[in-house]
Design a protein around this motif. Structure first.
Motif, short mmCIF file in Angstrom:
data_model
loop_
_atom_site.label_atom_id
_atom_site.label_comp_id
_atom_site.label_asym_id
_atom_site.label_seq_id
_atom_site.Cartn_x
_atom_site.Cartn_y
_atom_site.Cartn_z
N ALA A 70 0.82 -1.21 0.00
CA ALA A 70 0.00 0.00 0.00
C ALA A 70 0.86 1.27 0.00
CB ALA A 70 -0.92 0.00 1.22
N SER A 71 2.12 1.13 0.41
CA SER A 71 3.00 2.29 0.47
C SER A 71 3.70 2.58 -0.85
CB SER A 71 4.06 2.08 1.56
OG SER A 71 4.97 1.04 1.18
N ILE A 72 3.54 1.70 -1.83
CA ILE A 72 4.29 1.83 -3.07
C ILE A 72 3.94 3.10 -3.85
CG2 ILE A 72 4.80 0.76 -5.30
CD1 ILE A 72 4.46 -1.96 -4.02
N PRO A 73 2.66 3.42 -4.06
CA PRO A 73 2.34 4.65 -4.81
C PRO A 73 3.00 5.89 -4.24
CG PRO A 73 0.38 3.31 -4.58
CD PRO A 73 1.42 2.69 -3.69
N ASN A 74 2.98 6.03 -2.93
CA ASN A 74 3.58 7.19 -2.29
C ASN A 74 5.10 7.18 -2.45
OD1 ASN A 74 3.47 9.59 -0.65
ND2 ASN A 74 4.32 8.37 1.02
N ALA A 75 5.72 6.01 -2.33
CA ALA A 75 7.17 5.88 -2.47
C ALA A 75 7.61 6.24 -3.89
CB ALA A 75 7.62 4.46 -2.12
N VAL A 76 6.81 5.84 -4.86
CA VAL A 76 7.13 6.14 -6.26
C VAL A 76 7.04 7.64 -6.51
CG1 VAL A 76 6.28 5.90 -8.63
CG2 VAL A 76 6.52 3.88 -7.18
N SER A 77 6.02 8.27 -5.94
CA SER A 77 5.86 9.72 -6.11
C SER A 77 7.04 10.47 -5.49
CB SER A 77 4.56 10.19 -5.46
OG SER A 77 3.45 9.64 -6.14
N LYS A 78 7.44 10.07 -4.28
CA LYS A 78 8.56 10.72 -3.61
C LYS A 78 9.85 10.57 -4.39
CE LYS A 78 7.06 10.73 1.22
NZ LYS A 78 7.39 10.26 2.60
N ALA A 79 10.05 9.39 -5.00
CA ALA A 79 11.29 9.12 -5.74
C ALA A 79 11.29 9.80 -7.11
CB ALA A 79 11.47 7.62 -5.91
N GLY A 80 10.13 10.27 -7.54
CA GLY A 80 10.04 10.95 -8.83
C GLY A 80 10.13 10.04 -10.03
N LEU A 81 9.78 8.75 -9.86
CA LEU A 81 9.81 7.81 -10.98
C LEU A 81 8.64 8.07 -11.92
CD1 LEU A 81 11.90 6.37 -9.17
CD2 LEU A 81 10.90 4.20 -9.91
N LYS A 82 8.90 7.91 -13.21
CA LYS A 82 7.87 8.11 -14.23
C LYS A 82 7.28 6.78 -14.66
CE LYS A 82 10.22 12.20 -16.10
NZ LYS A 82 10.87 12.79 -17.32
N LEU A 83 5.97 6.75 -14.77
CA LEU A 83 5.28 5.56 -15.27
C LEU A 83 5.40 5.48 -16.79
CD1 LEU A 83 2.16 6.00 -13.01
CD2 LEU A 83 3.79 4.12 -12.84
N PRO A 84 5.32 4.26 -17.34
CA PRO A 84 5.16 2.96 -16.67
C PRO A 84 6.46 2.49 -16.03
CG PRO A 84 5.38 2.63 -19.02
CD PRO A 84 5.35 4.12 -18.82
N LEU A 85 6.31 1.51 -15.13
CA LEU A 85 7.44 0.96 -14.40
C LEU A 85 7.51 -0.55 -14.60
CD1 LEU A 85 6.99 2.84 -11.00
CD2 LEU A 85 8.65 3.38 -12.80
N VAL A 86 8.72 -1.05 -14.76
CA VAL A 86 8.93 -2.50 -14.83
C VAL A 86 9.13 -2.99 -13.40
CG1 VAL A 86 10.35 -4.37 -15.73
CG2 VAL A 86 10.02 -2.29 -17.07
N ALA A 87 8.34 -3.96 -12.98
CA ALA A 87 8.45 -4.54 -11.64
C ALA A 87 9.21 -5.86 -11.72
CB ALA A 87 7.07 -4.75 -11.04
N LYS A 88 10.31 -5.96 -10.98
CA LYS A 88 11.15 -7.15 -10.99
C LYS A 88 11.37 -7.64 -9.56
CE LYS A 88 13.86 -5.44 -14.95
NZ LYS A 88 15.23 -5.25 -15.49
#
Length: 389
Positions: free
Chosen positions: A189-207
């Motif tokens: 559940a914390s992933i969306p917020n973590a991605v926003s803070k890190a400034g990552l752009k979608l789409p993302l590859v999940a490994k």
């Protein structure tokens, strides 16, 4: 335009050139996501006669059989790796060059087997790593491919690309980097917020974070929107997807030899049209079955990375990783001429899929006994067919 391409081997000796070209239809991301064997003789008459004259050669790799030095390679591999790597064409050519492959029995002490000149391995587990480390200390004359602690560095995707990120190759006909990525180990559940803070752009590859040889460690997916990120299953690495024209380059490294082949990959993503896709798993798009042989491709997409760039990259990583057997998965950012990204590094990859691997690998093994690659000067010891985006 039909481009006559090549499967190129970068080496101090002679390049290997093949041809390719296959017409490729345009597919959406959803469509993409949703020997004769040589009869080698076991030994020539002359070899048999020499064995009779020098029976002690069976117990010492320093004895010569005819003009060839006998080399005993003990191997500890999974059954899947044995099938893909120890093909008849490799074993037959090896015999002709005086190389013998001997299976290591894991139920017996390694010290009681052999003697070996080289130990070739790809097994997991702390117990096996300790056995190998102890064996290396007791038998420094035996070449272990590769040091277990060094291999561990590639089994964690958080550390896998660190050495690439530390390089500065801007003066070698191109720039090499790694996609921006984020390690997630906590609550989904914390992933969306973590991605926003890190400034990552979608789409993302999940490994998956760990590469342990299991099917789960190769279960990759593409996340298109912020809301779907909480559906992912940590621990994992989120890596920005870089459009690369649907083609990647697999760079195989065997000692000081480099060979490059093209593989089809995921097609480019139009962010404006990908809303609502959620999380979509994708298969091993870069496997041998996805070869870019016989493909009509835009030259800007199909052109191989410069030889000088690959030479420098391989040399630096051999030193930093302390490894001789690995491959790099490289993409070129679509729309650029010289902006490259390394997206994965794999230890002892599927060499059986590499054209002419039997010649490259046997030459490499023989070079070890000539002292050309027994040590990697200045190497830092930092610690299966891969799936690529």
């Amino acid at each position: 335009m039909r481009l006559e391409g090549e499967t190129v081997m970068v080496t101090s000796r002679v390049p290997v050139v093949g041809d390719w070209g296959r017409s490729i239809k345009k597919e959406s991301v959803q469509e993409v996501l949703l020997r004769r064997e040589d009869d080698w003789e076991s030994a020539s008459d002359r070899e048999q006669r020499m064995l009779q004259m020098c029976p002690s050669s069976k117990t010492s790799s320093n004895h010569l059989v005819g003009a060839q030095q006998k080399l005993v390679v003990g191997y500890a591999l999974t059954s899947k790796k044995v099938k893909s790597f120890l093909q008849p064409k490799l074993e037959g050519l090896a015999r002709k060059k005086g190389i013998t492959f001997v299976a290591i029995d894991r139920n017996k002490p390694l010290d009681e087997q052999g003697p070996f000149d080289v130990v070739l391995h790809k097994l997991s587990g702390k117990d096996w790593r300790q056995i190998l480390e102890d064996y290396r200390k007791e038998h420094p004359e035996v070449i272990v491919l590769d040091p277990p602690d060094a291999i561990q560095h590639l089994y964690n995707r958080q550390s896998m690309l660190q050495d690439v990120a530390a390089l500065d190759l801007c003066d070698h006909e191109g720039k090499v980097g790694v996609p921006k990525q984020l390690v997630i180990t906590g609550d989904p559940a914390s992933i969306p917020n973590a991605v926003s803070k890190a400034g990552l752009k979608l789409p993302l590859v999940a490994k998956p974070l760990m590469v342990d040889g299991t099917a789960k460690s190769h279960a990759l997916s593409l996340a298109y929107d912020q809301f779907s990120l909480s559906e992912l299953d940590p621990p994992l690495v989120l890596q920005e997807f870089v459009n690369h024209g649907g083609v990647l380059f697999k760079v195989y490294i065997v000692g000081d030899t480099i060979k490059v082949v093209r593989r089809f990959s995921l097609p480019d993503v139009d962010v404006s049209e990908s809303s609502g896709y959620g999380v979509i798993p994708f298969p091993r798009v870069s496997s041998a079955a996805a070869s870019a042989d016989d493909a009509d491709l835009d030259p800007c997409i199909a052109e191989l990375p410069p030889v000088s760039l690959l030479n420098k990259l391989a040399t630096e990583l051999r030193q930093r990783l302390g490894l001789r057997l690995f491959n790099l998965d490289i993409i070129r950012e679509h729309g650029t001429k010289d902006n490259y990204y390394v997206i994965d590094i794999n230890y002892f990859p599927g060499y059986g899929k590499m054209p002419g691997y039997e010649f490259i690998f046997t030459d490499f093994l023989l070079s070890l006994t000539r002292g050309k690659q027994h040590k990697l000067p200045g190497a830092a010891i930092c610690s299966v067919d891969s799936i690529n985006c």
